[in-house]
Design an enzyme around this catalytic site. Sequence first.
Site, PDB file in Angstrom:
ATOM      1  N   SER A 107       0.813  -1.207   0.000  1.00  0.00           N
ATOM      2  CA  SER A 107       0.000   0.000   0.000  1.00  0.00           C
ATOM      3  C   SER A 107       0.855   1.268   0.000  1.00  0.00           C
ATOM      4  O   SER A 107       1.634   1.509  -0.907  1.00  0.00           O
ATOM      5  CB  SER A 107      -0.953  -0.037   1.201  1.00  0.00           C
ATOM      6  OG  SER A 107      -1.888   0.996   1.159  1.00  0.00           O
ATOM      7  N   ASP A 244      -2.774   5.981  -3.320  1.00  0.00           N
ATOM      8  CA  ASP A 244      -1.618   5.396  -2.659  1.00  0.00           C
ATOM      9  C   ASP A 244      -1.040   4.303  -3.558  1.00  0.00           C
ATOM     10  O   ASP A 244      -1.475   4.130  -4.697  1.00  0.00           O
ATOM     11  CB  ASP A 244      -1.984   4.876  -1.265  1.00  0.00           C
ATOM     12  CG  ASP A 244      -3.051   3.790  -1.306  1.00  0.00           C
ATOM     13  OD1 ASP A 244      -3.769   3.690  -2.320  1.00  0.00           O
ATOM     14  OD2 ASP A 244      -3.168   3.033  -0.328  1.00  0.00           O
ATOM     15  N   ASP A 246      -1.206   1.088  -3.862  1.00  0.00           N
ATOM     16  CA  ASP A 246      -2.048   0.055  -4.482  1.00  0.00           C
ATOM     17  C   ASP A 246      -3.406   0.592  -4.897  1.00  0.00           C
ATOM     18  O   ASP A 246      -4.273  -0.162  -5.324  1.00  0.00           O
ATOM     19  CB  ASP A 246      -2.199  -1.157  -3.562  1.00  0.00           C
ATOM     20  CG  ASP A 246      -3.049  -0.881  -2.331  1.00  0.00           C
ATOM     21  OD1 ASP A 246      -3.147   0.295  -1.914  1.00  0.00           O
ATOM     22  OD2 ASP A 246      -3.611  -1.835  -1.771  1.00  0.00           O
ATOM     23  N   ASP A 248      -6.056   1.742  -3.407  1.00  0.00           N
ATOM     24  CA  ASP A 248      -7.336   1.460  -2.752  1.00  0.00           C
ATOM     25  C   ASP A 248      -7.828   2.666  -1.961  1.00  0.00           C
ATOM     26  O   ASP A 248      -8.886   2.608  -1.340  1.00  0.00           O
ATOM     27  CB  ASP A 248      -7.267   0.212  -1.870  1.00  0.00           C
ATOM     28  CG  ASP A 248      -6.340   0.355  -0.680  1.00  0.00           C
ATOM     29  OD1 ASP A 248      -5.586   1.352  -0.614  1.00  0.00           O
ATOM     30  OD2 ASP A 248      -6.355  -0.536   0.182  1.00  0.00           O
TER      31      ASP A 248
END
Length: 449
Positions: A107, A244, A246, A248
């Site tokens: 992340s 961010d 990843d 999400d």
Amino acid sequence: MGRLFGTDGVRGVAGRDLTAELAMNLSVAAAHVLGDAGAFAATGHKRPVAVVGRDPRASGEFLEAAVVAGLASSGVDVLRLGVLPTPAVAHLTAALGADIGVMLSASHNPAPDNGIKFLARGGFKLSDAVEDEIQRRLGEAWNRPVGSAVGRVRDAYGEADRYISHLLTTVQGSLDGLNVVVDCAHGAAHMVAPEALVRAGARVEAIGARPDGLNINNGYGSTHLDKLQQVVISRGADLGVAYDGDADRCLAVDHTGAIVDGDRIMAVLARAMHDEGTLANDTVVATVMSNLGFKLAMREAGINVIETAVGDRYVLERMKANGYNLGGEQSGHVIMLDHATTGDGLLTSLHLLSVVARTGKTLRELSSAMTAMPQILINVKDVDRGKASVPELVAAVAAAEAELGETGRVLIRPSGTEPMIRVMVEASSEDQASQVAGRLADVVRTSCS
């Protein structure tokens, strides 16, 4: 062995904490728990299928190889999706009818870190109980498939378009006329985010979109908004959005460079959905860390707010249990359950931009419907986190709440992993919030040592 799974999968420094051996062994255990590979083989049914995606971290290359090896050697067919956001992997787990989804990412963490997140059928995060079962079955004896029973592996990089096409079907109208800067954090969204926004009609300038395996989240993305602010102002853009590593989560800045956090984004989306009659039960789900100003703005709009513990998994659990379709966190994890099974930064940004385009209002105008209360957070370290409910502290909190009234609140949260207690105070002024928080922090130090 302590619990391997944290709030968002298994994470650590890749190659030291998260080794290739651990990644492969976790994948074997996950195949047995989620894919039930032995049962499939014994009954002669088709083999279970897994989809595997990753962010651009250099370590993702060897971890992907280890995960694929573990799954295929367990009798699971594997589709390698390549570099894609976590929510894309979640969507494709469901859309492709896969039994297992795997995402390799840490992340917003720096490049040396990495993580493994498993998803169940339908693309949902695992419960604590299922994660514990995977850990329990690490290293167990098992009958290894051979010959035609081993899993097959193929690349499925073209499935990214299926994800983008899905996102575009969820948005009303066009983003034509909007000038947007998008910060991809040198992460998993560096290709799909600009393409999706352009296909939705926006004029896009992308920054943080040149990953080299080592620069993810380095000075870019939702945890480093200063570059996005500078580019939005210098280009005269209508707004900017940042993801961010990843993708999400999503945060935004308006045309003046002012930050629009997850609370404000949820407020804009909730009001729009409420006005359209699409907000389920006229309710939005947030965590206890959401700003009091968000709750007051929702009350004024006739929208209920349900609170959960901190963590998007707890938000999702409440949403699924009670049929709510919008929830999220101040950090930018926003879950739109009508369209996704997890927080999706790209989906969030498309819908936020859609509200701007449909209403003709600037993001600054829309987000100003919420007035954030000054919020002070003090982390009191080297104390006994198990004493967060001692009588002295309870009494001090009650006195502080009486002083603040309806225009403030107090939250005492013991850390889940460290000898620390967090003191958060909101008030109508920063001075009052700081004074009250300081007094409570002193009580924590004297009564919880």
